[in-house]
Design a protein around this motif. Structure first.
Motif, PDB file in Angstrom:
ATOM      1  N   GLN A 207      -5.391   3.405   6.533  1.00 44.96           N
ATOM      2  CA  GLN A 207      -4.356   4.375   6.875  1.00 44.96           C
ATOM      3  C   GLN A 207      -4.244   4.507   8.389  1.00 44.96           C
ATOM      4  N   GLY A 208      -3.014   4.751   8.836  1.00 45.20           N
ATOM      5  CA  GLY A 208      -2.761   4.840  10.268  1.00 45.20           C
ATOM      6  C   GLY A 208      -2.319   3.539  10.896  1.00 45.20           C
ATOM      7  N   ASN A 209      -2.219   2.469  10.084  1.00 46.78           N
ATOM      8  CA  ASN A 209      -1.734   1.184  10.568  1.00 46.78           C
ATOM      9  C   ASN A 209      -0.298   0.971  10.093  1.00 46.78           C
ATOM     10  N   PRO A 210       0.518   0.281  10.872  1.00 51.49           N
ATOM     11  CA  PRO A 210       1.907   0.033  10.448  1.00 51.49           C
ATOM     12  C   PRO A 210       2.014  -0.771   9.153  1.00 51.49           C
ATOM     13  N   VAL A 211       0.993  -1.543   8.818  1.00 53.13           N
ATOM     14  CA  VAL A 211       1.057  -2.381   7.627  1.00 53.13           C
ATOM     15  C   VAL A 211       1.145  -1.550   6.352  1.00 53.13           C
ATOM     16  N   VAL A 212       0.660  -0.314   6.385  1.00 53.63           N
ATOM     17  CA  VAL A 212       0.676   0.521   5.185  1.00 53.63           C
ATOM     18  C   VAL A 212       2.100   0.772   4.715  1.00 53.63           C
ATOM     19  N   LYS A 213       3.016   0.952   5.645  1.00 58.10           N
ATOM     20  CA  LYS A 213       4.414   1.211   5.289  1.00 58.10           C
ATOM     21  C   LYS A 213       5.176  -0.060   4.946  1.00 58.10           C
ATOM     22  N   GLN A 214       4.634  -1.211   5.273  1.00 59.59           N
ATOM     23  CA  GLN A 214       5.332  -2.465   5.008  1.00 59.59           C
ATOM     24  C   GLN A 214       4.993  -3.049   3.639  1.00 59.59           C
ATOM     25  N   ILE A 215       3.918  -2.604   3.039  1.00 62.40           N
ATOM     26  CA  ILE A 215       3.523  -3.113   1.721  1.00 62.40           C
ATOM     27  C   ILE A 215       4.114  -2.219   0.644  1.00 62.40           C
ATOM     28  N   LYS A 216       4.939  -2.807  -0.219  1.00 60.14           N
ATOM     29  CA  LYS A 216       5.563  -2.058  -1.307  1.00 60.14           C
ATOM     30  C   LYS A 216       4.499  -1.698  -2.351  1.00 60.14           C
ATOM     31  N   PHE A 217       4.535  -0.459  -2.794  1.00 59.19           N
ATOM     32  CA  PHE A 217       3.512   0.049  -3.726  1.00 59.19           C
ATOM     33  C   PHE A 217       2.122  -0.273  -3.170  1.00 59.19           C
ATOM     34  N   TYR A 218       1.881   0.238  -1.978  1.00 60.28           N
ATOM     35  CA  TYR A 218       0.683  -0.095  -1.211  1.00 60.28           C
ATOM     36  C   TYR A 218      -0.593   0.108  -2.013  1.00 60.28           C
ATOM     37  N   ARG A 219      -0.756   1.259  -2.587  1.00 58.35           N
ATOM     38  CA  ARG A 219      -2.014   1.555  -3.285  1.00 58.35           C
ATOM     39  C   ARG A 219      -2.164   0.722  -4.551  1.00 58.35           C
TER      40      ARG A 219
END
Length: 468
Positions: A207-219
């Motif tokens: 969390q806190g990295n830009p990649v979290v918002k770029q991955i669809k259905f991250y979790r």
């Protein structure tokens, strides 16, 4: 003349401004100059700290050393501290990892909130388990290949950004916990290129990295791709979460909904199984208690306890803890439970009334109807019986006669007096009433009020007579 004197006075000043710097002068950006302005980690200083913290004054006997919040710029003079297993160096001004070759027994190294720019000079720490380099200036992870026992690395709040910067994690397959919060990782391929290739990864903080918002259905994606993951960012990865993720990536949203419904049913079955086990346990205990009481009663009567028949679990009230057995008639009424006759006045009789047996087969709700028009037999008093709503003729034919308590008998004796007072108090109606169903609500309410007032006065009068 004045002009000449002024010109002569200015010459030394110009010469002074153009004078070159001394040879031993150091530039402002020299790290040695920076270090010279901060406290030194001298041997005397280390012994003073050990004495202040009540540690051993003999250096090699110490297995832990607290050097945080001291303002040190360099790591030095730790050669004699060969037994250290845990070293705290947080919140200093250290720029470089150095002079740690003697710490072969080191297990935990905490260097958060310093100025470290590279991971280096850690090869001698072959037993290192945890390293904390968060809040530093690291841009790349490397030089971890010799740390074969390293399981936890904390690199939050640094300057790591690309996949190349993270490839150093693959040199240490023993890692189970990786903290990369609040870096600059943007490439979504980091999941497949780095984390999927870490066989023992259990805990991951991204969390806190830009990649979290770029991955669809991250979790869901990370839960699906990392089968050994047990904790992701701010909460654990529960087994049900993994089932939902696997169902979603195998059959879409419909499969996930079906899996959620299946999980809910399984949870309900587990709950019911637990409740049923508890009920069986409670019933078993109540049967044992009832059997013990029956045998004790037999002994008090001078009988053989072995002659007492075993208690039937079906007739033992496991819910309320009442061991008095009761049978149910074919019409849904519970048999009357005989009680000891009350003694004393009416107040004592009310206090000594037995409990009402639990209702069974009552389709009209609790206390839906009261058995009426029952004959008053002679003998001991008993409880008032409750049952299903049905005509009094059928109930009298099917149910046994119900005994009345003294309080009910007294109310029956008062009833004729109340009826006479109602007939004398109420004014005659203009026309005879053919049926009670034709009475208005006002007339019914007035009749009830008159009856209640008359009953109260009659009861009070009778009580006064008895007191006199």
């Amino acid at each position: 003349m004045a002009a000449a004197v002024a010109e002569t006075a200015l010459v030394p000043t110009v010469a002074t401004q153009q004078q070159p710097p001394a040879e031993d002068a150091q530039p402002k950006d020299d790290p040695n100059l920076y270090s010279s302005r901060l406290p030194r980690m001298t041997k005397e200083e280390l012994k003073r700290i050990c004495k202040e913290l009540k540690l051993y004054l003999t250096p090699h006997l110490n297995d832990i050393l607290y050097l945080h919040y001291k303002g040190y710029a360099r790591i030095e003079n730790l050669e004699e501290y060969t037994g250290l297993r845990c070293l705290f160096l947080e919140c200093n001004g250290i720029r470089k990892l150095e002079n740690l070759d003697a710490q072969t027994e080191m297990r935990c190294l905490y260097m958060a909130k310093n100025l470290v720019e590279r991971i280096e000079n850690l090869d001698s720490m072959v037993n290192l388990d945890t390293i904390d380099l968060s809040h530093n200036s690291l841009e790349r992870i490397k030089n971890l290949s010799n740390l074969t026992k390293l399981t936890k690395v904390i690199l939050a709040h640094n300057k790591i950004s690309s996949i190349e910067d993270l490839k150093g994690l693959l040199d240490c397959p023993s890692l189970t916990v990786v903290d990369l919060q609040h870096n600059k990782i943007e490439d979504a391929q980091v999941i497949d290129e780095i984390f999927v290739k870490m066989p023992n990864l259990r805990v991951l903080y991204l969390q806190g990295n830009p990649v979290v918002k770029q991955i669809k259905f991250y979790r869901k994606t990370l839960t699906h791709k990392l089968p050994n993951l047990t904790y992701l960012d701010d909460r654990p990865v529960f087994p049900n979460d993994r089932r939902y993720a696997e169902a979603y990536f195998s059959g879409g949203a419909e499969a996930e909904r079906a899996e959620r419904k299946l999980v809910q049913e399984e949870e309900q079955q587990k709950t019911m199984a637990s409740v049923e086990w508890l009920l069986r346990k409670r019933q078993k205990n109540e049967v044992a208690t009832a059997q013990a009481k029956a045998e004790a009663a037999a002994v008090s009567r001078g009988e053989d306890p072995a002659s007492v028949p075993p208690v039937d679990p079906a007739k033992c009230d496991w819910l309320y803890g009442d061991h008095v057995t009761s049978d149910t008639n074919s019409d849904g009424f519970v048999d009357v439970i005989e009680a000891d006759p009350p003694t004393g006045d009416a107040g004592d009789a009310v206090d000594n009334l037995p409990m009402i047996a639990p209702r069974q087969n009552d389709g009209g709700g609790i206390f839906s109807s009261v058995a009426k028009d029952a004959e008053e037999p002679a003998g001991d008093s008993s409880i008032l019986l409750l049952g299903n709503s049905q005509p009094s003729e059928d109930r009298d034919a099917a149910a046994p006669a119900v005994k009345k308590s003294p309080l009910i008998v007294e109310l029956d004796d008062i009833q004729p007096t109340v009826d006479e007072q109602i007939s004398t108090t109420k004014e005659p109606a203009a026309a005879p009433v053919e049926s009670s169903s034709t009475l208005s609500m006002t007339e019914i309410r007035d009749a009830l009020e008159v009856a209640a007032t008359a009953a109260t006065e009659a009861a009070k009068s009778q009580l006064d007579d008895e007191l006199d």
